[in-house]
Motif scaffolding. Structure first.
Motif, PDB file in Angstrom:
ATOM      1  N   GLU A  10       0.832  -1.208   0.000  1.00  0.00           N
ATOM      2  CA  GLU A  10       0.000   0.000   0.000  1.00  0.00           C
ATOM      3  C   GLU A  10       0.865   1.256   0.000  1.00  0.00           C
ATOM      4  OE1 GLU A  10      -3.596   2.183  -0.081  1.00  0.00           O
ATOM      5  OE2 GLU A  10      -3.072   0.130  -0.628  1.00  0.00           O
ATOM      6  N   LEU A  11       1.976   1.234   0.696  1.00  0.00           N
ATOM      7  CA  LEU A  11       2.904   2.368   0.700  1.00  0.00           C
ATOM      8  C   LEU A  11       3.407   2.648  -0.704  1.00  0.00           C
ATOM      9  CD1 LEU A  11       4.683   4.454   2.188  1.00  0.00           C
ATOM     10  CD2 LEU A  11       6.360   2.611   2.489  1.00  0.00           C
ATOM     11  N   MET A  12       3.820   1.621  -1.413  1.00  0.00           N
ATOM     12  CA  MET A  12       4.319   1.795  -2.779  1.00  0.00           C
ATOM     13  C   MET A  12       3.203   2.247  -3.722  1.00  0.00           C
ATOM     14  SD  MET A  12       7.562   1.360  -2.841  1.00  0.00           S
ATOM     15  CE  MET A  12       7.549   2.233  -1.301  1.00  0.00           C
ATOM     16  N   ARG A  13       2.009   1.706  -3.543  1.00  0.00           N
ATOM     17  CA  ARG A  13       0.884   2.099  -4.391  1.00  0.00           C
ATOM     18  C   ARG A  13       0.576   3.589  -4.222  1.00  0.00           C
ATOM     19  NH1 ARG A  13      -4.421   3.004  -4.579  1.00  0.00           N
ATOM     20  NH2 ARG A  13      -4.728   2.903  -2.337  1.00  0.00           N
ATOM     21  N   ILE A  36       7.320   9.085  -1.169  1.00  0.00           N
ATOM     22  CA  ILE A  36       7.266   8.106  -0.073  1.00  0.00           C
ATOM     23  C   ILE A  36       6.894   8.800   1.233  1.00  0.00           C
ATOM     24  CG2 ILE A  36       8.619   6.461   1.291  1.00  0.00           C
ATOM     25  CD1 ILE A  36      10.179   5.879  -1.322  1.00  0.00           C
ATOM     26  N   ASP A  37       7.475   9.974   1.470  1.00  0.00           N
ATOM     27  CA  ASP A  37       7.153  10.728   2.688  1.00  0.00           C
ATOM     28  C   ASP A  37       5.669  11.082   2.748  1.00  0.00           C
ATOM     29  OD1 ASP A  37       9.818  10.596   3.405  1.00  0.00           O
ATOM     30  OD2 ASP A  37      10.276  12.657   2.759  1.00  0.00           O
ATOM     31  N   ILE A  40       3.676   7.853   3.484  1.00  0.00           N
ATOM     32  CA  ILE A  40       3.802   7.458   4.891  1.00  0.00           C
ATOM     33  C   ILE A  40       2.935   8.357   5.772  1.00  0.00           C
ATOM     34  CG2 ILE A  40       5.388   7.460   6.875  1.00  0.00           C
ATOM     35  CD1 ILE A  40       7.522   6.347   4.978  1.00  0.00           C
ATOM     36  N   ASP A  41       2.989   9.659   5.505  1.00  0.00           N
ATOM     37  CA  ASP A  41       2.178  10.594   6.285  1.00  0.00           C
ATOM     38  C   ASP A  41       0.696  10.257   6.159  1.00  0.00           C
ATOM     39  OD1 ASP A  41       1.927  13.059   7.896  1.00  0.00           O
ATOM     40  OD2 ASP A  41       0.883  13.792   6.104  1.00  0.00           O
ATOM     41  N   GLU A  42       0.257   9.974   4.943  1.00  0.00           N
ATOM     42  CA  GLU A  42      -1.153   9.642   4.742  1.00  0.00           C
ATOM     43  C   GLU A  42      -1.523   8.321   5.416  1.00  0.00           C
ATOM     44  OE1 GLU A  42      -3.456   8.299   0.929  1.00  0.00           O
ATOM     45  OE2 GLU A  42      -3.241  10.486   0.938  1.00  0.00           O
ATOM     46  N   LEU A  43      -0.664   7.325   5.304  1.00  0.00           N
ATOM     47  CA  LEU A  43      -0.974   6.008   5.864  1.00  0.00           C
ATOM     48  C   LEU A  43      -0.937   5.993   7.391  1.00  0.00           C
ATOM     49  CD1 LEU A  43       0.965   3.662   3.439  1.00  0.00           C
ATOM     50  CD2 LEU A  43      -1.503   3.718   3.785  1.00  0.00           C
TER      51      LEU A  43
END
Length: 65
Positions: A10-13, A36-37, A40-43
């Motif tokens: 999911e991070l890569m998507r 990526i940052d 990560i913030d969204e996830l």
């Protein structure tokens, strides 16, 4: 800290989605650190604790603070 495969996927998507939103169509997709940052913030932060739990990062993320 271990991460669940579903979290990495999911991070890569999401990183690719952020990249595609910011670049012209037809350009090669190259994931940048900023993509990526943002993912990560969204996830981990904007998505809430349910999102973290469903993606296997719930306990690790909540124990950091």
């Amino acid at each position: 800290m271990a991460s669940a495969p579903s979290f990495i996927k999911e991070l890569m998507r999401r990183a690719i989605q952020f990249n595609l939103e910011c670049h012209k169509s037809g350009e090669a997709v190259q994931i940048l650190q900023n993509d990526i940052d943002q993912a990560i913030d969204e996830l981990l932060f904007a998505g809430g604790s349910l999102n973290r739990t469903l993606l296997g990062a719930g306990e690790a993320a909540s124990n950091d603070g």
